[in-house]
Design an enzyme around this catalytic site. Structure first.
Site, PDB file in Angstrom:
ATOM      1  N   ASP A 127       0.865  -1.172   0.000  1.00 61.27           N
ATOM      2  CA  ASP A 127       0.000   0.000   0.000  1.00 61.27           C
ATOM      3  C   ASP A 127       0.903   1.222   0.000  1.00 61.27           C
ATOM      4  OD1 ASP A 127      -2.900   0.500  -0.008  1.00 61.27           O
ATOM      5  OD2 ASP A 127      -2.418   1.810   1.669  1.00 61.27           O
ATOM      6  N   ASP A 135       3.035  10.779 -10.110  1.00 58.58           N
ATOM      7  CA  ASP A 135       4.430  11.006 -10.526  1.00 58.58           C
ATOM      8  C   ASP A 135       4.677  12.354 -11.212  1.00 58.58           C
ATOM      9  OD1 ASP A 135       5.463   8.735  -9.411  1.00 58.58           O
ATOM     10  OD2 ASP A 135       5.428   7.549 -11.242  1.00 58.58           O
ATOM     11  N   LYS A 156      13.735   5.718 -11.433  1.00 63.32           N
ATOM     12  CA  LYS A 156      12.751   5.865 -10.352  1.00 63.32           C
ATOM     13  C   LYS A 156      12.923   4.736  -9.328  1.00 63.32           C
ATOM     14  CE  LYS A 156       7.849   5.794  -9.205  1.00 63.32           C
ATOM     15  NZ  LYS A 156       6.471   5.494  -9.602  1.00 63.32           N
ATOM     16  N   ARG A 167       8.880   2.611  -3.384  1.00 66.91           N
ATOM     17  CA  ARG A 167       8.614   1.197  -3.710  1.00 66.91           C
ATOM     18  C   ARG A 167       9.923   0.440  -3.900  1.00 66.91           C
ATOM     19  NH1 ARG A 167       5.348   2.260  -7.113  1.00 66.91           N
ATOM     20  NH2 ARG A 167       3.586   2.083  -5.706  1.00 66.91           N
TER      21      ARG A 167
HETATM   22  P1  ITT Z   1      -3.664  -2.133  -5.159  1.00 68.81           P
HETATM   23  O1  ITT Z   1      -4.483  -3.123  -5.918  1.00 68.81           O
HETATM   24  O2  ITT Z   1      -2.247  -2.577  -4.972  1.00 68.81           O
HETATM   25  O3  ITT Z   1      -4.318  -1.683  -3.886  1.00 68.81           O
HETATM   26  P2  ITT Z   1      -4.048   0.658  -5.914  1.00 68.81           P
HETATM   27  O4  ITT Z   1      -3.848   1.417  -7.217  1.00 68.81           O
HETATM   28  O5  ITT Z   1      -5.409   0.686  -5.285  1.00 68.81           O
HETATM   29  O6  ITT Z   1      -3.554  -0.848  -6.147  1.00 68.81           O
HETATM   30  P3  ITT Z   1      -2.973   1.879  -3.521  1.00 68.81           P
HETATM   31  O7  ITT Z   1      -4.189   1.519  -2.752  1.00 68.81           O
HETATM   32  O8  ITT Z   1      -1.644   1.617  -2.901  1.00 68.81           O
HETATM   33  O9  ITT Z   1      -2.932   1.162  -4.938  1.00 68.81           O
HETATM   34  O10 ITT Z   1      -3.140   3.385  -3.953  1.00 68.81           O
HETATM   35  C1  ITT Z   1      -2.122   4.247  -4.008  1.00 68.81           C
HETATM   36  C2  ITT Z   1      -2.372   5.250  -5.119  1.00 68.81           C
HETATM   37  O11 ITT Z   1      -1.284   6.168  -4.991  1.00 68.81           O
HETATM   38  C3  ITT Z   1      -2.275   4.656  -6.514  1.00 68.81           C
HETATM   39  O12 ITT Z   1      -3.508   4.387  -7.089  1.00 68.81           O
HETATM   40  C4  ITT Z   1      -1.562   5.752  -7.288  1.00 68.81           C
HETATM   41  O13 ITT Z   1      -2.490   6.669  -7.784  1.00 68.81           O
HETATM   42  C5  ITT Z   1      -0.716   6.402  -6.228  1.00 68.81           C
HETATM   43  N1  ITT Z   1       0.640   5.846  -6.265  1.00 68.81           N
HETATM   44  C6  ITT Z   1       1.093   4.688  -5.706  1.00 68.81           C
HETATM   45  N2  ITT Z   1       2.388   4.515  -5.982  1.00 68.81           N
HETATM   46  C7  ITT Z   1       2.767   5.576  -6.720  1.00 68.81           C
HETATM   47  C8  ITT Z   1       3.970   5.956  -7.328  1.00 68.81           C
HETATM   48  O14 ITT Z   1       5.061   5.202  -7.250  1.00 68.81           O
HETATM   49  N3  ITT Z   1       3.993   7.096  -8.007  1.00 68.81           N
HETATM   50  C9  ITT Z   1       2.910   7.873  -8.107  1.00 68.81           C
HETATM   51  N4  ITT Z   1       1.717   7.578  -7.584  1.00 68.81           N
HETATM   52  C10 ITT Z   1       1.644   6.436  -6.895  1.00 68.81           C
END
Ligand code: ITT
Length: 194
Positions: A69, A152, A172, A178
């Site tokens: 997450d 990003d 990145k 991550r």
């Molecule tokens: P899961 O199925 O893994 O939950 P998700 O897209 O719902 O996928 P998250 O709940 O972790 O993922 O949401 C985090 C949000 O934050 C994700 O949808 C992106 O919009 C943003 N995000 C996550 N990692 C990022 C990154 O490396 N760079 C930019 N935005 C990021």
């Protein structure tokens, strides 16, 4: 090579993590085990959300797995969007809408400090392990770059004059939240084989 399931419905995460885990593990996705992509994530914090997703897969599919997450935490917004990063502008999980909302809330704000916070939850033989990674930076006044995903284009990592969306995936991964969390996961898994 050992197999492990990455419990995520986000193909961008899979793409970044696959590059890092290549040669170490064969990563399977949720579709490979017949699991729906929209995992429950209703917990109040990022570590608990990561655990919730991994537990859901472990309990329903009985496979070793990890989830992650991630939240963008903006100091001037009291840590928002944080655990609500995916759905900040609504259930559509739309990155453009999310960035527009952040830019609007940050209009005129001089404190641009922010960080990405990632927690990976691993469940191996029923035991839970957490790994975290943080990338510090600032929120730009406008978008720049087209690589990457999510927030990003508006996030500039400290020490760089460009946004995450202006870096290659390898660049990145070398400095990102991550990337840091995944390297801890790899070190842990490798230590089990020694
Ligand atoms: P899961 O199925 O893994 O939950 P998700 O897209 O719902 O996928 P998250 O709940 O972790 O993922 O949401 C985090 C949000 O934050 C994700 O949808 C992106 O919009 C943003 N995000 C996550 N990692 C990022 C990154 O490396 N760079 C930019 N935005 C990021």
């Amino acid at each position: 090579m050992s197999k492990i399931v990455f419990a995520t419905g986000n193909p961008n995460k899979i793409s970044e993590v696959n590059d890092l885990l290549a040669g170490h593990f064969e990563v399977l996705g949720l579709t490979d085990i017949g699991c729906p992509l929209d995992l429950p994530e209703t917990s109040p914090t990022i570590p608990e959300n990561a655990l919730q997703k991994a537990r859901y897969v472990y309990e329903n599919y009985s496979v070793d797995c990890f989830s992650e997450d991630t939240g963008l935490e903006i100091e001037a917004l009291g840590g928002e969007p944080g655990v609500f990063s995916a759905r900040y502008a609504g259930e559509g999980k739309n990155a453009e809408d999310n960035m527009n909302l952040v830019l609007r809330k940050m209009e005129g704000e001089t404190n641009r400090k922010a960080r990405f916070y990632t927690v990976i939850a691993l469940i191996l033989d029923g035991k839970e392990h957490l790994f975290e990674g943080i990338a510090e930076g600032t929120i730009r006044n406008e978008r720049s770059g087209t690589a990457g995903f999510g927030y990003d284009p508006i996030f500039q990592p400290d020490g760089f004059g460009v946004t995450f969306a202006e870096l290659t995936k390898a660049e990145k991964n070398a400095i990102s939240h991550r990337g840091k969390a995944v390297r801890k996961l790899i070190d842990f898994l490798a230590s089990l084989n020694n």
